[in-house]
Design a protein around this motif. Sequence first.
Motif, PDB file in Angstrom:
ATOM      1  N   ALA A 197       0.931  -1.240   0.007  1.00  0.00           N
ATOM      2  CA  ALA A 197       0.133   0.001  -0.013  1.00  0.00           C
ATOM      3  C   ALA A 197       0.723   1.451  -0.035  1.00  0.00           C
ATOM      4  CB  ALA A 197      -0.958  -0.162   1.124  1.00  0.00           C
ATOM      5  N   ILE A 198       2.406   1.146   0.180  1.00  0.00           N
ATOM      6  CA  ILE A 198       2.949   2.299   0.148  1.00  0.00           C
ATOM      7  C   ILE A 198       3.196   2.644  -1.131  1.00  0.00           C
ATOM      8  CG2 ILE A 198       5.349   2.981   0.675  1.00  0.00           C
ATOM      9  CD1 ILE A 198       5.633   0.828   2.815  1.00  0.00           C
ATOM     10  N   SER A 199       2.962   4.026  -1.343  1.00  0.00           N
ATOM     11  CA  SER A 199       3.475   4.595  -2.823  1.00  0.00           C
ATOM     12  C   SER A 199       4.636   4.136  -3.471  1.00  0.00           C
ATOM     13  CB  SER A 199       3.112   6.064  -2.700  1.00  0.00           C
ATOM     14  OG  SER A 199       3.480   6.786  -3.884  1.00  0.00           O
ATOM     15  N   GLY A 200       4.715   3.702  -4.648  1.00  0.00           N
ATOM     16  CA  GLY A 200       5.849   3.656  -5.365  1.00  0.00           C
ATOM     17  C   GLY A 200       6.528   4.808  -5.896  1.00  0.00           C
ATOM     18  N   GLU A 201       5.902   5.791  -5.666  1.00  0.00           N
ATOM     19  CA  GLU A 201       6.673   7.176  -6.058  1.00  0.00           C
ATOM     20  C   GLU A 201       7.804   7.439  -4.780  1.00  0.00           C
ATOM     21  OE1 GLU A 201       3.890  10.462  -6.431  1.00  0.00           O
ATOM     22  OE2 GLU A 201       2.728   9.137  -7.771  1.00  0.00           O
ATOM     23  N   LEU A 202       7.491   6.951  -3.742  1.00  0.00           N
ATOM     24  CA  LEU A 202       8.299   7.225  -2.638  1.00  0.00           C
ATOM     25  C   LEU A 202       9.696   6.798  -2.763  1.00  0.00           C
ATOM     26  CD1 LEU A 202       6.264   6.960   0.515  1.00  0.00           C
ATOM     27  CD2 LEU A 202       7.371   9.150  -0.420  1.00  0.00           C
ATOM     28  N   TYR A 203       9.512   5.414  -3.419  1.00  0.00           N
ATOM     29  CA  TYR A 203      10.814   4.554  -3.672  1.00  0.00           C
ATOM     30  C   TYR A 203      11.315   5.242  -4.857  1.00  0.00           C
ATOM     31  CZ  TYR A 203       9.301   0.921  -0.221  1.00  0.00           C
ATOM     32  OH  TYR A 203       8.779   0.098   0.677  1.00  0.00           O
ATOM     33  N   GLU A 204      10.803   5.537  -5.881  1.00  0.00           N
ATOM     34  CA  GLU A 204      11.513   6.156  -6.973  1.00  0.00           C
ATOM     35  C   GLU A 204      12.053   7.310  -6.559  1.00  0.00           C
ATOM     36  OE1 GLU A 204       8.105   6.689  -9.781  1.00  0.00           O
ATOM     37  OE2 GLU A 204       7.878   4.293  -9.620  1.00  0.00           O
ATOM     38  N   ALA A 205      11.467   8.270  -5.707  1.00  0.00           N
ATOM     39  CA  ALA A 205      12.121   9.461  -5.360  1.00  0.00           C
ATOM     40  C   ALA A 205      13.454   9.117  -4.594  1.00  0.00           C
ATOM     41  CB  ALA A 205      11.324  10.159  -4.546  1.00  0.00           C
ATOM     42  N   ALA A 206      13.273   8.035  -3.859  1.00  0.00           N
ATOM     43  CA  ALA A 206      14.621   7.765  -2.876  1.00  0.00           C
ATOM     44  C   ALA A 206      15.673   7.197  -3.868  1.00  0.00           C
ATOM     45  CB  ALA A 206      14.143   6.819  -1.976  1.00  0.00           C
ATOM     46  N   ALA A 207      15.329   6.530  -5.043  1.00  0.00           N
ATOM     47  CA  ALA A 207      16.366   5.987  -5.720  1.00  0.00           C
ATOM     48  C   ALA A 207      17.101   7.080  -6.597  1.00  0.00           C
ATOM     49  CB  ALA A 207      15.684   4.971  -6.821  1.00  0.00           C
ATOM     50  N   VAL A 208      16.326   8.087  -6.869  1.00  0.00           N
ATOM     51  CA  VAL A 208      16.700   9.258  -7.703  1.00  0.00           C
ATOM     52  C   VAL A 208      17.861   9.944  -6.720  1.00  0.00           C
ATOM     53  CG1 VAL A 208      16.166  11.624  -8.614  1.00  0.00           C
ATOM     54  CG2 VAL A 208      14.740   9.384  -9.230  1.00  0.00           C
ATOM     55  N   ASP A 209      17.524   9.853  -5.360  1.00  0.00           N
ATOM     56  CA  ASP A 209      18.375  10.623  -4.575  1.00  0.00           C
ATOM     57  C   ASP A 209      19.450   9.786  -3.969  1.00  0.00           C
ATOM     58  OD1 ASP A 209      16.705  12.753  -4.338  1.00  0.00           O
ATOM     59  OD2 ASP A 209      15.670  12.366  -2.478  1.00  0.00           O
ATOM     60  N   GLY A 210      19.702   8.671  -4.741  1.00  0.00           N
ATOM     61  CA  GLY A 210      20.713   7.782  -4.451  1.00  0.00           C
ATOM     62  C   GLY A 210      20.853   6.776  -3.123  1.00  0.00           C
ATOM     63  N   ALA A 211      19.505   6.794  -2.713  1.00  0.00           N
ATOM     64  CA  ALA A 211      19.450   5.774  -1.268  1.00  0.00           C
ATOM     65  C   ALA A 211      19.598   4.341  -1.812  1.00  0.00           C
ATOM     66  CB  ALA A 211      18.096   6.059  -0.725  1.00  0.00           C
ATOM     67  N   ASN A 212      20.316   3.773  -0.946  1.00  0.00           N
ATOM     68  CA  ASN A 212      20.593   2.406  -1.610  1.00  0.00           C
ATOM     69  C   ASN A 212      19.396   1.484  -0.591  1.00  0.00           C
ATOM     70  OD1 ASN A 212      21.094   1.799   1.082  1.00  0.00           O
ATOM     71  ND2 ASN A 212      23.308   2.187   1.226  1.00  0.00           N
ATOM     72  N   ARG A 213      19.414   0.264  -0.880  1.00  0.00           N
ATOM     73  CA  ARG A 213      18.457  -0.473  -0.381  1.00  0.00           C
ATOM     74  C   ARG A 213      17.913  -0.531   1.078  1.00  0.00           C
ATOM     75  NH1 ARG A 213      18.648  -6.152  -2.866  1.00  0.00           N
ATOM     76  NH2 ARG A 213      16.768  -5.708  -4.280  1.00  0.00           N
ATOM     77  N   LEU A 214      19.058  -0.711   1.966  1.00  0.00           N
ATOM     78  CA  LEU A 214      18.867  -0.637   3.320  1.00  0.00           C
ATOM     79  C   LEU A 214      18.268   0.628   3.664  1.00  0.00           C
ATOM     80  CD1 LEU A 214      19.415  -2.457   5.572  1.00  0.00           C
ATOM     81  CD2 LEU A 214      21.658  -1.418   6.226  1.00  0.00           C
ATOM     82  N   GLN A 215      18.774   1.799   3.058  1.00  0.00           N
ATOM     83  CA  GLN A 215      18.280   3.015   3.384  1.00  0.00           C
ATOM     84  C   GLN A 215      16.661   3.079   3.017  1.00  0.00           C
ATOM     85  OE1 GLN A 215      21.257   5.167   1.292  1.00  0.00           O
ATOM     86  NE2 GLN A 215      22.234   6.076   3.081  1.00  0.00           N
ATOM     87  N   ARG A 216      16.339   2.622   1.993  1.00  0.00           N
ATOM     88  CA  ARG A 216      15.049   2.681   1.352  1.00  0.00           C
ATOM     89  C   ARG A 216      14.150   1.735   2.482  1.00  0.00           C
ATOM     90  NH1 ARG A 216      16.981   1.590  -4.066  1.00  0.00           N
ATOM     91  NH2 ARG A 216      16.115  -0.779  -3.803  1.00  0.00           N
ATOM     92  N   ILE A 217      14.670   0.623   2.849  1.00  0.00           N
ATOM     93  CA  ILE A 217      14.062  -0.140   3.712  1.00  0.00           C
ATOM     94  C   ILE A 217      13.794   0.667   5.160  1.00  0.00           C
ATOM     95  CG2 ILE A 217      14.090  -2.267   5.413  1.00  0.00           C
ATOM     96  CD1 ILE A 217      15.223  -3.724   3.037  1.00  0.00           C
ATOM     97  N   VAL A 218      14.891   1.283   5.822  1.00  0.00           N
ATOM     98  CA  VAL A 218      14.899   1.659   6.853  1.00  0.00           C
ATOM     99  C   VAL A 218      13.905   3.221   7.014  1.00  0.00           C
ATOM    100  CG1 VAL A 218      16.001   2.950   8.908  1.00  0.00           C
ATOM    101  CG2 VAL A 218      17.034   0.854   7.719  1.00  0.00           C
ATOM    102  N   HIS A 219      13.989   3.972   5.732  1.00  0.00           N
ATOM    103  CA  HIS A 219      13.259   5.041   5.740  1.00  0.00           C
ATOM    104  C   HIS A 219      11.747   5.381   5.089  1.00  0.00           C
ATOM    105  CE1 HIS A 219      16.619   7.032   7.813  1.00  0.00           C
ATOM    106  NE2 HIS A 219      17.425   6.574   6.748  1.00  0.00           N
ATOM    107  N   ILE A 220      11.813   4.237   4.303  1.00  0.00           N
ATOM    108  CA  ILE A 220      10.528   4.229   3.532  1.00  0.00           C
ATOM    109  C   ILE A 220       9.521   2.988   3.918  1.00  0.00           C
ATOM    110  CG2 ILE A 220       9.075   4.026   1.452  1.00  0.00           C
ATOM    111  CD1 ILE A 220      11.744   5.472   0.107  1.00  0.00           C
ATOM    112  N   THR A 221      10.052   1.696   3.752  1.00  0.00           N
ATOM    113  CA  THR A 221       9.341   0.567   4.264  1.00  0.00           C
ATOM    114  C   THR A 221       8.941   0.542   5.785  1.00  0.00           C
ATOM    115  OG1 THR A 221      10.519  -0.581   2.404  1.00  0.00           O
ATOM    116  CG2 THR A 221       9.071  -1.894   4.007  1.00  0.00           C
ATOM    117  N   LEU A 222       9.949   0.598   6.582  1.00  0.00           N
ATOM    118  CA  LEU A 222       9.505   0.392   7.850  1.00  0.00           C
ATOM    119  C   LEU A 222       8.393   1.672   8.399  1.00  0.00           C
ATOM    120  CD1 LEU A 222      12.810  -0.650   9.836  1.00  0.00           C
ATOM    121  CD2 LEU A 222      10.689  -2.029   9.422  1.00  0.00           C
ATOM    122  N   PRO A 223       8.823   2.922   8.181  1.00  0.00           N
ATOM    123  CA  PRO A 223       7.678   3.869   8.591  1.00  0.00           C
ATOM    124  C   PRO A 223       6.328   3.564   7.787  1.00  0.00           C
ATOM    125  CG  PRO A 223       9.756   5.004   7.909  1.00  0.00           C
ATOM    126  CD  PRO A 223       9.885   3.582   7.454  1.00  0.00           C
TER     127      PRO A 223
END
Lengths: 313, 301
Positions: A197-223
Motif C-alpha cells: 500500500a506504500i506509494s511507489g513514488e516514494l521509492y522512486e524518489a529515494a532511488a533518484v536521491d541515491g538511497a541504497n536498499r537498506l536506506q530505502r527499507i529503513v526510511h520508507i518501508t518501515l515507517p
Amino acid sequence: MKHSKIGSKTDFRKLGREIARNKYIYLIMSFGIFYLILFSYVPMRGLLLAFKDYKVRRGIMGSPWVGFAHFERLFREADFRRAFVNTLQISFGRILFQFPFPILIAILVNELRGGKGKKALQTIYTFPHFLSWVIVAVVVGNVFESDGAANQLIQLFGGEPRLFLADKTLFRPLLYFTDVWKESGWSSIIYLSAISAISGELYEAAAVDGANRLQRIVHITLPGIRSTVVVMLLLAVGGVMNGGFDQIFNMSNPTVQKVSDIIDTYIYRITFTQATDFGFSTAVGLFKSVINFVLLVSFDFVARKFEGRGIME
Amino acid sequence: MRGKQGSGKRGTTRRRIKPSTVLIAAILGIWGLMILYPFYNVVIVSFMTEKEYVRTAFVLFPKELTLDAYMRVFSNARIWSGYRSTLLIVALGVPFNLFLTVTLAYALSKKSFPGKRFFNFLVVFTMYFSGGVIPLYLLVKDLGLMGSLASVIVTYGVSVYYMIIIKNYFLGIPDSLREAAQIDGANDLVIMLRIYLPMSTPVLATFLLFFLVDRWNSWYEGMLYLTDAKKWPLQLVLREIVATSQKTEPGMAMGLLAKRENFGMGIKMASVVVTMAPIMVAFPFLQKYFMRGMTMGAVKE
C-alpha cells in the motif's frame, strides 16, 4: 413538555415503522444472534460456578454458594502460580523473539522481484499455518529427536547431541522456533499487504536521491508499515494470557512441565485428567478471562486512540 | 554492511544482479528449505524399510522404498473411522459455519436499522470475553450432545473474526445497488440472495476454504466431547497413534538407544502423511484464495 411528549410519540411510531421496514434484516440476523446467545452467552451463566460448590445433581443454579473460596485456594495453589508466571513469561518471550520474524520475512520477500520463485517461496512459507499442531508437533518434533537432523548438525560441528524435547532450558526456545516455523510466513502477509500500500513514488524518489536498499527499507518501508506493526503488537500484548494452548499441549511432556505449563494446560489437566472440581476450574478460567478482557479492552482503546483502528478489526 | 559483501564478485556481472539481492534470495531460500525439510523427512521415513531406519534414522535418500507402513495404516480401522468422522464434520459443519457467519455479516453490513449498535456489540463482545472451557462443556452436556458428533459440529458456529472481514467486504458494495433494488420492490432477503451473495462469490469461496481447514484440523472439541474413540476425528486418531508409539520409548533420557527398538516411526509418519495429504495436495492451487482472505482482513478501507 407537551411538545416533547408528542414528539416522542411520533418517534415511537417512526421507530415501529423502521423496525417493520427492516424485518427481513432481523430475520436474517436471528440465526447468528440466536447461535451466539446459546453458545456464548448462556455458558456465561456457568461462570457462577466459580463462586459455588458444584454438585452435579443439583446443577449450576442449585449448587451451594461458597463465595470467594475457590479464588482463595487459587492463589495458594503453587501449580497455578507457576502456570500463571509461565504463561506471562512464554507470551512475552514470544513477543520478544517471534514478533520480528514476520516483519523481516515480509521486507525480504518484498525486495524480490515477482515471479515463479517468489510465488513458490510464499506457498512454502504459508503452508504450515494450515496444519494443526497435532501434525506440526510430530513433523517438527522429528527434527529435534535424539537422532534427528538438529542433532546430526550439532554433531557435524563437533557438539554434543541434546535432548531438545526433554530439556528444560531448551524447551521454550523450541516453542518459539517451531511457532516461527509454522506461523511467521502466514503472518508476514499482513505486513506484505501493508508494504504494497506504500506509494511507489516514494521509492522512486529515494532511488533518484541515491538511497541504497537498506536506506530505502529503513526510511520508507518501515515507517510505511508502522501502524500495522503497532496494531499487531498491541494485539499480541492483549493476548498474553493465552500462551498458545494447542502448541504446548501437543509438544510438551511431563519432563518439561515445570517450564511449559500455562494456565490453559493447567485448566485442562485439573479438569479432565485429575480429580474433577468444576467450581475450582471455572474460577481459574474466570480469573484468566477477566484479565484477558481488561487487557484487550485497554489495548483496543490505545490502538483506536493512536492508530485510528481497533485491534480486532 | 550487507550491500558490501561480495560486491566485487557479483556486482559486475552483465545482468547486474545486486549482491544484496543474492543475499536476500539466499536467506529466503534457506528458510524455505528449513520449512520443506521436516516434511520431506516425514515422507521419506514413511516409505523407508524398518531395517534401514533402525540402522540410521537420519537419511536423506533411502536405498529401499516400501509401502509397509501405509499397508498397516490403512488396515487400521481407526484411520478409516477417523476419516469418516472428519468428513462428516466437514460436510455438515462448513455449511453451518458459512450460513451463520455470512447471514450475520450481511445483516450487520446494512447502514442503519433500529438496534444495530446493540446487536453489533452483542456479537463483537464475544471476541473479548468468553465463559471458558467448563461452562461450554456443561452446556454441551445439558444439551445432551456429549458423545455425539453433533457436539463438535455445533460448538463452532459463528466466527466473529471472519464475520467482520466479510462484513467489511459487503460494506464495499455500493449502496446504490441496494437502493435501486429497493425501489424495484425487493426486500432485504431478496437483495442478499440476488445481489450481495452473487457479487461476493470469490470471498465466499475464500471463507468456505478457511472453514474447511478449521474443521479438518479440529481435535480439541472431539477430545472433550467424544467419549467413544470410534467417533474421533482423524486428527485425534493421529494424536493417539503418535502418543502410543511414543510410549514404547521408555525414559526420555535413554532416547538415543530406545527409539531404535521399535518401529512405530514408519507408521507414525505414514499416519501423518495420510492426515495432511488432502491439505498438502490442494494447497498450492488454493493458496491465492487464502492469501486474499488474509489481505482483506488487513486492509479495510
